[in-house]
Scaffold this motif. Structure first.
Motif, PDB file in Angstrom:
ATOM      1  N   THR A   1     -27.500 -20.129  25.880  1.00 28.26           N
ATOM      2  CA  THR A   1     -26.831 -20.410  25.132  1.00 28.26           C
ATOM      3  C   THR A   1     -24.848 -21.040  25.452  1.00 28.26           C
ATOM      4  O   THR A   1     -24.830 -21.640  24.784  1.00 28.26           O
ATOM      5  CB  THR A   1     -26.485 -18.178  24.296  1.00 28.26           C
ATOM      6  OG1 THR A   1     -26.157 -18.065  25.731  1.00 28.26           O
ATOM      7  CG2 THR A   1     -27.572 -18.306  23.797  1.00 28.26           C
TER       8      THR A   1
ATOM      9  N   LEU B   1     -18.522 -21.485  15.184  1.00 31.39           N
ATOM     10  CA  LEU B   1     -19.493 -21.434  14.962  1.00 31.39           C
ATOM     11  C   LEU B   1     -20.852 -22.375  15.118  1.00 31.39           C
ATOM     12  O   LEU B   1     -21.570 -22.511  15.193  1.00 31.39           O
ATOM     13  CB  LEU B   1     -20.091 -20.554  13.732  1.00 31.39           C
ATOM     14  CG  LEU B   1     -21.072 -20.699  13.107  1.00 31.39           C
ATOM     15  CD1 LEU B   1     -22.242 -18.948  14.143  1.00 31.39           C
ATOM     16  CD2 LEU B   1     -21.642 -20.612  12.084  1.00 31.39           C
TER      17      LEU B   1
ATOM     18  N   GLY C   1     -21.872 -24.251  18.142  1.00 33.33           N
ATOM     19  CA  GLY C   1     -23.122 -23.543  19.157  1.00 33.33           C
ATOM     20  C   GLY C   1     -24.312 -22.862  18.995  1.00 33.33           C
ATOM     21  O   GLY C   1     -24.507 -23.451  18.768  1.00 33.33           O
ATOM     22  N   VAL C   2     -23.463 -22.114  18.301  1.00 24.08           N
ATOM     23  CA  VAL C   2     -24.522 -21.408  17.663  1.00 24.08           C
ATOM     24  C   VAL C   2     -25.349 -22.136  16.749  1.00 24.08           C
ATOM     25  O   VAL C   2     -27.098 -21.840  16.593  1.00 24.08           O
ATOM     26  CB  VAL C   2     -24.502 -20.132  17.014  1.00 24.08           C
ATOM     27  CG1 VAL C   2     -25.234 -18.998  16.328  1.00 24.08           C
ATOM     28  CG2 VAL C   2     -23.355 -19.015  18.026  1.00 24.08           C
TER      29      VAL C   2
ATOM     30  N   PHE D   1     -27.920 -24.945  18.553  1.00 25.37           N
ATOM     31  CA  PHE D   1     -29.288 -23.635  19.218  1.00 25.37           C
ATOM     32  C   PHE D   1     -29.910 -23.067  18.202  1.00 25.37           C
ATOM     33  O   PHE D   1     -30.945 -22.980  18.142  1.00 25.37           O
ATOM     34  CB  PHE D   1     -28.872 -23.481  20.099  1.00 25.37           C
ATOM     35  CG  PHE D   1     -28.260 -21.996  20.081  1.00 25.37           C
ATOM     36  CD1 PHE D   1     -27.186 -22.086  21.144  1.00 25.37           C
ATOM     37  CD2 PHE D   1     -28.549 -20.630  20.192  1.00 25.37           C
ATOM     38  CE1 PHE D   1     -25.985 -20.980  21.477  1.00 25.37           C
ATOM     39  CE2 PHE D   1     -27.800 -19.484  20.165  1.00 25.37           C
ATOM     40  CZ  PHE D   1     -27.268 -20.081  20.634  1.00 25.37           C
TER      41      PHE D   1
ATOM     42  N   ASP E   1     -48.125 -15.032  11.569  1.00 23.63           N
ATOM     43  CA  ASP E   1     -46.839 -14.708  12.139  1.00 23.63           C
ATOM     44  C   ASP E   1     -46.203 -15.919  12.783  1.00 23.63           C
ATOM     45  O   ASP E   1     -44.668 -15.910  12.558  1.00 23.63           O
ATOM     46  CB  ASP E   1     -46.969 -13.579  13.815  1.00 23.63           C
ATOM     47  CG  ASP E   1     -48.004 -12.674  12.968  1.00 23.63           C
ATOM     48  OD1 ASP E   1     -46.997 -11.868  12.315  1.00 23.63           O
ATOM     49  OD2 ASP E   1     -48.792 -11.615  14.152  1.00 23.63           O
TER      50      ASP E   1
ATOM     51  N   LEU F   1     -32.102 -17.995   9.010  1.00 24.29           N
ATOM     52  CA  LEU F   1     -30.914 -17.868   9.658  1.00 24.29           C
ATOM     53  C   LEU F   1     -30.510 -18.619   9.772  1.00 24.29           C
ATOM     54  O   LEU F   1     -29.173 -18.970   9.675  1.00 24.29           O
ATOM     55  CB  LEU F   1     -31.342 -17.232  11.351  1.00 24.29           C
ATOM     56  CG  LEU F   1     -30.628 -16.678  12.270  1.00 24.29           C
ATOM     57  CD1 LEU F   1     -30.069 -15.958  12.077  1.00 24.29           C
ATOM     58  CD2 LEU F   1     -31.466 -16.567  14.009  1.00 24.29           C
TER      59      LEU F   1
ATOM     60  N   TYR G   1     -28.231 -18.968   7.353  1.00 21.93           N
ATOM     61  CA  TYR G   1     -26.913 -18.396   7.019  1.00 21.93           C
ATOM     62  C   TYR G   1     -25.961 -18.790   7.793  1.00 21.93           C
ATOM     63  O   TYR G   1     -24.230 -18.751   7.250  1.00 21.93           O
ATOM     64  CB  TYR G   1     -27.809 -17.140   7.466  1.00 21.93           C
ATOM     65  CG  TYR G   1     -26.728 -15.588   8.003  1.00 21.93           C
ATOM     66  CD1 TYR G   1     -25.829 -15.752   6.613  1.00 21.93           C
ATOM     67  CD2 TYR G   1     -26.206 -15.878   9.058  1.00 21.93           C
ATOM     68  CE1 TYR G   1     -25.377 -14.740   7.727  1.00 21.93           C
ATOM     69  CE2 TYR G   1     -25.725 -14.384   9.235  1.00 21.93           C
ATOM     70  CZ  TYR G   1     -25.039 -14.714   9.015  1.00 21.93           C
ATOM     71  OH  TYR G   1     -23.808 -13.754   8.745  1.00 21.93           O
ATOM     72  N   MET G   2     -26.550 -19.847   9.183  1.00 19.60           N
ATOM     73  CA  MET G   2     -25.483 -20.109   9.935  1.00 19.60           C
ATOM     74  C   MET G   2     -24.540 -21.122   8.836  1.00 19.60           C
ATOM     75  O   MET G   2     -23.462 -21.345   9.275  1.00 19.60           O
ATOM     76  CB  MET G   2     -26.237 -21.031  10.759  1.00 19.60           C
ATOM     77  CG  MET G   2     -26.909 -19.725  11.356  1.00 19.60           C
ATOM     78  SD  MET G   2     -25.688 -18.504  12.671  1.00 19.60           S
ATOM     79  CE  MET G   2     -26.351 -17.387  13.479  1.00 19.60           C
TER      80      MET G   2
ATOM     81  N   PHE H   1     -24.354 -21.876   6.362  1.00 15.90           N
ATOM     82  CA  PHE H   1     -23.543 -21.582   4.996  1.00 15.90           C
ATOM     83  C   PHE H   1     -22.593 -20.195   5.620  1.00 15.90           C
ATOM     84  O   PHE H   1     -21.664 -21.247   4.322  1.00 15.90           O
ATOM     85  CB  PHE H   1     -24.310 -20.040   3.416  1.00 15.90           C
ATOM     86  CG  PHE H   1     -23.864 -19.222   2.669  1.00 15.90           C
ATOM     87  CD1 PHE H   1     -23.529 -20.325   1.309  1.00 15.90           C
ATOM     88  CD2 PHE H   1     -23.095 -18.066   3.001  1.00 15.90           C
ATOM     89  CE1 PHE H   1     -23.108 -19.508   0.567  1.00 15.90           C
ATOM     90  CE2 PHE H   1     -22.660 -17.294   1.577  1.00 15.90           C
ATOM     91  CZ  PHE H   1     -22.691 -18.481   0.562  1.00 15.90           C
ATOM     92  N   ALA H   2     -22.777 -19.496   5.810  1.00 12.72           N
ATOM     93  CA  ALA H   2     -21.433 -18.802   6.437  1.00 12.72           C
ATOM     94  C   ALA H   2     -20.243 -20.201   7.263  1.00 12.72           C
ATOM     95  O   ALA H   2     -19.047 -20.401   7.392  1.00 12.72           O
ATOM     96  CB  ALA H   2     -21.999 -18.338   8.092  1.00 12.72           C
ATOM     97  N   HIS H   3     -20.751 -21.105   7.899  1.00  7.19           N
ATOM     98  CA  HIS H   3     -20.005 -22.486   9.022  1.00  7.19           C
ATOM     99  C   HIS H   3     -19.281 -23.486   7.800  1.00  7.19           C
ATOM    100  O   HIS H   3     -17.893 -22.862   7.681  1.00  7.19           O
ATOM    101  CB  HIS H   3     -20.937 -23.250   9.367  1.00  7.19           C
ATOM    102  CG  HIS H   3     -20.902 -23.889   9.821  1.00  7.19           C
ATOM    103  ND1 HIS H   3     -20.760 -25.499  10.239  1.00  7.19           N
ATOM    104  CD2 HIS H   3     -19.144 -23.856  10.969  1.00  7.19           C
ATOM    105  CE1 HIS H   3     -19.765 -25.803  11.069  1.00  7.19           C
ATOM    106  NE2 HIS H   3     -19.368 -25.177  11.885  1.00  7.19           N
TER     107      HIS H   3
ATOM    108  N   LEU I   1     -19.162 -22.061   3.979  1.00  7.60           N
ATOM    109  CA  LEU I   1     -17.823 -21.700   2.828  1.00  7.60           C
ATOM    110  C   LEU I   1     -16.564 -21.097   3.513  1.00  7.60           C
ATOM    111  O   LEU I   1     -15.874 -21.717   2.651  1.00  7.60           O
ATOM    112  CB  LEU I   1     -19.075 -20.602   2.578  1.00  7.60           C
ATOM    113  CG  LEU I   1     -18.595 -19.791   1.351  1.00  7.60           C
ATOM    114  CD1 LEU I   1     -18.341 -20.344   0.366  1.00  7.60           C
ATOM    115  CD2 LEU I   1     -19.435 -17.734   1.636  1.00  7.60           C
TER     116      LEU I   1
END
Lengths: 427, 455
Positions: free
Chosen positions: A211, A233, A235-236, A239, A274, A285, A288-289, A291-293, A295
């Motif tokens: 990370t 955000l 970097g997250v 990866f 699986d 996920l 979500y990243m 969108f958050a970024h 928005l």
């Protein structure tokens, strides 16, 4: 087990080897041609994009192994060797990163020649070169230990069952493993226990290193392309996107691996299901990243941050349609596609989904890298011509060449893993 | 667990509802006393007015909003444990999921009170909800605060549903073992459950679907709470990492609260053979993981503030970390190290440093150590929210609007009361309902056979 070792190891057929080598050659030629004929910026841009993309997959493959190790997940075991096999590309990725750090920097990063006064303390060449070399050697070094600890007992067991397994390459890998991990026990079962304990310690360490180093890579190689822009955000986001790509790639590769005799007994439909579900989770996920970024950037409209989004999503630039199409390809498509139980349980269908997702993620990397560079020009254009396509072809060839050469020397399943079992209660 | 039989599970879990040790009443009365303090403080505040509270220009958000975010955060572990760990097939959730779900419901209830307490004029609280009216007055749908109203009410309703659905088979077990008025109440609540194959089939389907519905909510609620801050352009509030960082922080604090509650609970009621060390260890590992995420977020925030080169970002984080610049203190009021600096380092120590011993197996296995670390994390996570909310408001863009904040007795009293409310509710729950899921505990046991020696 012996049957699997003898019949089901991935072998690179000579004609495929030629094709892959030809792809690498074409990519290399295209890059050299680009650099020498005045298209240097585009050639380096394509190199950076592909290094981030394929190098990201290679490292995230190791991370899947780390995740399965830390969480004690039994369902993921049969996939472990293949996911870690992606790491065969890591040495090549390291060379490419070094090339960018040492040679290509002035073509790509505007701060090399026109630094912002206030960011000079971080964005300067000596610090850039030294921190990245330290970061990569740390991450790749620990990955090497982790990979060898997982591989060595397998090779030992394989060689005790089928003498001479893996040939000369196998000898070399064993020698390397012995060197890194000390000689240890002679009995494969005891050695497996010793190295499992070792892996348990290394896995969280590698997770933490990953990370941190990948955040640095995201800041240094992508964020600093546009030196005025910044985002916490990023970097997250970077990866998580890499792991998402790797899972999609696993859906493709596992479809072919499953064809080998005996493998489907371990890689059951439930386990493929699986894997597809985990891909779905990472698709969500990643969305979500994203969108958050975006928005937050859009809503607050802060002058330092907004240009990044305006260039890609709002202004009349060639990238706008790609941005919104990607939202469909990487969110709506897997959302509806992988929600279906029937699709998830049909490996051929998940392979198709995986292919589309890998292509989508490639374009997502493109959208991170290219607009920042091209936006420096008066009339930026959407570039997808021969330098980009051929260099990408070269990287794809190199990636699968490394992968196949590695896989031909190792057992296709992690045969010494204590959690490896045939379908149990349908799982 | 082979020594435990199905009958033991029923007996052990149901006895928590019959005869608790004196320690139980001691804890309960402590919590009730705290609740009383809170109720009194709130009554005084409502009677006198918002002037009794320390929030004023420019710091409009203080203890109350800190408490709101804190309690919403606590409310995250329950749904994580019951839904996400259910979907990922992590069986260690079974003994603790009921208690953490109850914790979620009570924590969200506690949190939901705070916006109402904070806005004053509580009798107009219904203004928060958009409803058709003759004056055509609508709430501001563009405001993250309004999104919060929807997010929290959705979360509350789904978690309550999930909680009650999960309880139905256990209500049936209680109905079968009780008499008199209790039996009548439980008969009603068990909704005609007969343990038939059909019931279980539909129950498991419904449970799976609810779990799938709740999983996105685990992410959405705290993301939207983080939008309250991130959507603005205040330095220290506006930063893109906030949504995932708040979610991870919420899970972190929620898991810590689970341990704070479960460790005393298991010893008061003698449930050691169900809440095994494996369960506590797995929780500790989850805490370690989320602690790393929040540590990563703190560091990234500070790093990017420095990297950005924006003077407002840089000076705000300098203020948070080290207090005033020595040569620019128009409003320093004599002290260099303000409360935000203290809050920052308390937060950093409790959330990043104090969980580090959990890397050791021995510490994870030590109940006392786990309990102390979980308390420290609770403190740290409260200060994290305080640090975010108050320090940014103290140092706006324009030095003319700088200020300081100090809480009053009333605010502190209500804060104490919120803990009282939460713990009172929780300890009453433990008496009134089975605090561990009887049916799920049995999943981990070998099935009973005619021949006792068979296994």
């Amino acid at each position: 087990m012996k049957d699997i070792l003898q019949q089901s190891t991935l072998q690179l057929k000579p004609n495929w080897k030629m094709i892959l080598l030809a792809m690498v050659g074409v990519g290399l030629l295209a890059f050299i041609a680009g650099v020498s004929t005045g298209n240097a910026e585009r050639a380096w841009e394509a190199l950076l994009l592909n290094t981030l993309f394929w190098g990201g997959i290679a490292q995230a493959g190791v991370m899947l192994g780390v995740i399965w190790q830390i969480t004690d997940a039994k369902w993921g075991r049969p996939f472990k060797r293949v996911a870690e096999g992606f790491a065969a590309f890591l040495p090549a990725a390291l060379v490419m990163f070094l090339l960018i750090i040492l040679v290509g920097n002035s073509y790509l990063f505007e701060w090399v020649e026109h630094p912002m006064e206030v960011k000079k303390a971080y964005l300067n060449l000596p610090f850039f070169i030294s921190r990245n070399i330290i970061g990569f050697s740390l991450m790749y070094g620990i990955s090497m230990f982790f990979l060898m600890a997982s591989l060595k007992p397998d090779l030992m067991l394989a060689r005790s069952l089928v003498p001479g397994f893996g040939g000369k390459m196998g000898d070399r890998v064993m020698a390397l493993a012995n060197k890194l991990l000390k000689n240890g026990e002679q009995d494969p079962a005891k050695e497996a226990i010793r190295l499992e304990a070792f892996s348990r310690k290394v896995a969280p360490l590698l997770g933490v290193t990953y990370t941190i180093v990948m955040t640095m890579v995201a800041v240094d190689f992508v964020m600093s392309l546009d030196q005025e822009w910044f985002s916490t955000l990023f970097g997250v986001y970077f990866f998580v996107g890499n792991i998402y790509t790797t899972l999609a790639m696993m859906l493709i590769v596992m479809y072919f691996v499953r064809q080998k005799p005996g493998v489907a007994e371990y890689v059951t439909i439930n386990r493929m299901h699986d894997l597809a579900k985990l891909t779905f989770a990472f698709a969500m996920l990643w969305t979500y990243m994203t969108f958050a970024h975006y928005l937050i950037i859009w809503y607050a409209n802060v002058p330092e941050e907004t240009p990044f989004m305006v260039t890609r999503a709002w202004a009349d630039t060639p990238w706008r349609p790609v941005f919104w199409t990607l939202l469909g390809v990487l969110f709506i498509f897997p959302y509806l596609g992988l929600m279906s139980r029937t699709v998830c349980r049909t490996p051929a269908a998940t392979a198709v989904v995986g292919t589309i997702l890998v292509c989508g993620q490639f374009m997502s990397h493109y959208m991170m890298v290219v607009p920042s560079i091209q936006d420096r020009h008066e009339h930026p254009t959407f570039l997808m011509g021969y330098p980009e396509i051929l260099v990408t072809l070269g990287f794809a060839g190199g990636f699968f060449l490394c992968f196949m050469l590695y896989m031909s020397t190792v057992p296709i399943l992690p045969i010494s893993d204590k959690h490896l079992c045939k379908s149990w209660h349908g799982r | 667990m082979s020594a435990i039989t199905y009958a033991d599970v029923n007996k052990d879990i149901l006895q928590t509802m019959v005869r608790p040790k004196p320690a139980y009443f001691l804890v309960l009365s402590g919590a009730a006393l705290m609740l009383l303090i809170g109720v009194l403080s709130l009554a005084i505040q409502i009677d006198t007015g918002m002037g009794l509270v320390g929030v004023t220009h420019p710091i409009g958000w203080g203890f109350y909003i800190t408490n709101f975010v804190f309690w919403i955060g606590i409310g995250h572990a329950g749904t994580l444990i019951s839904a996400v760990l259910f979907l990922t097939r992590a069986p260690w959730r079974n003994p603790i999921y009921r208690a953490s779900e109850a914790m979620t419901v009570f924590a969200v209830m506690t949190a939901g009170l705070f916006p109402l307490i904070h806005v004053g004029r509580n009798w107009y609280a219904y203004f928060l909800l958009p409803y058709p009216n003759q004056r055509m007055l609508w709430t501001n749908f563009k405001s993250p605060l309004e999104w919060d109203v929807f997010a929290v009410t959705t979360y509350l309703s789904i978690s309550v549903t999930f909680f009650i659905i999960g309880l139905i088979p256990d209500f049936a077990a209680m109905r079968d073992s009780s008499v008199g008025i209790r039996r009548q109440i439980f008969t009603l609540m068990a909704a005609g459950w007969t343990n038939s194959y059909q019931h279980w089939l539909h129950y498991m389907r419904g449970y799976l679907i609810l779990a799938a519905l709740s999983t996105p909510l685990v992410f959405s609620v705290h993301s939207i709470v983080s939008f309250d801050f991130a959507m603005s352009f205040m330095p220290g509030w506006h930063t893109t990492i906030f949504p995932p960082y708040f979610v991870a922080g919420a899970i972190f604090s929620g898991m810590a609260m689970v341990l704070t509650i479960i460790i005393p609970l298991r010893s008061i009621f003698g449930l050691e053979k169900y809440v095994t060390h494996h369960v506590l260890q797995s929780s500790a590992r989850l805490i370690l993981f989320t602690s790393f995420i929040v540590g990563y977020a703190y560091t990234t925030e500070v790093f990017i503030a420095w990297y950005s080169g924006v003077s407002f970002e840089r000076s705000l984080f300098y203020f948070r970390l080290f207090g005033e610049f020595a040569d620019r203190t128009p409003y320093s009021e004599g002290h260099q190290l303000g409360a935000p600096t203290l809050a920052f380092w308390v937060m950093y120590f409790c959330n990043v440093i104090s969980p580090l011993p959990l890397w050791r197996f021995k510490i994870r296995n030590n109940l006392m150590a786990l309990f102390i670390i979980s308390i420290l994390i609770n403190i740290g996570m409260w200060f994290e929210r305080y640090n975010i909310i108050v320090s940014s408001l103290q140092r706006d863009f324009d030095p003319f609007t700088w200020g300081t904040y100090w809480p009053t007795v009333i605010e502190t009293g209500v804060t104490v009361g919120s803990f009282g409310f939460f713990f009172t509710m929780f300890f009453l729950f433990v008496r009134a309902m089975p605090s561990m899921a009887i049916a799920e505990l049995k999943e981990g046991l070998p099935a009973p056979r005619k021949n006792k020696q068979a296994h």
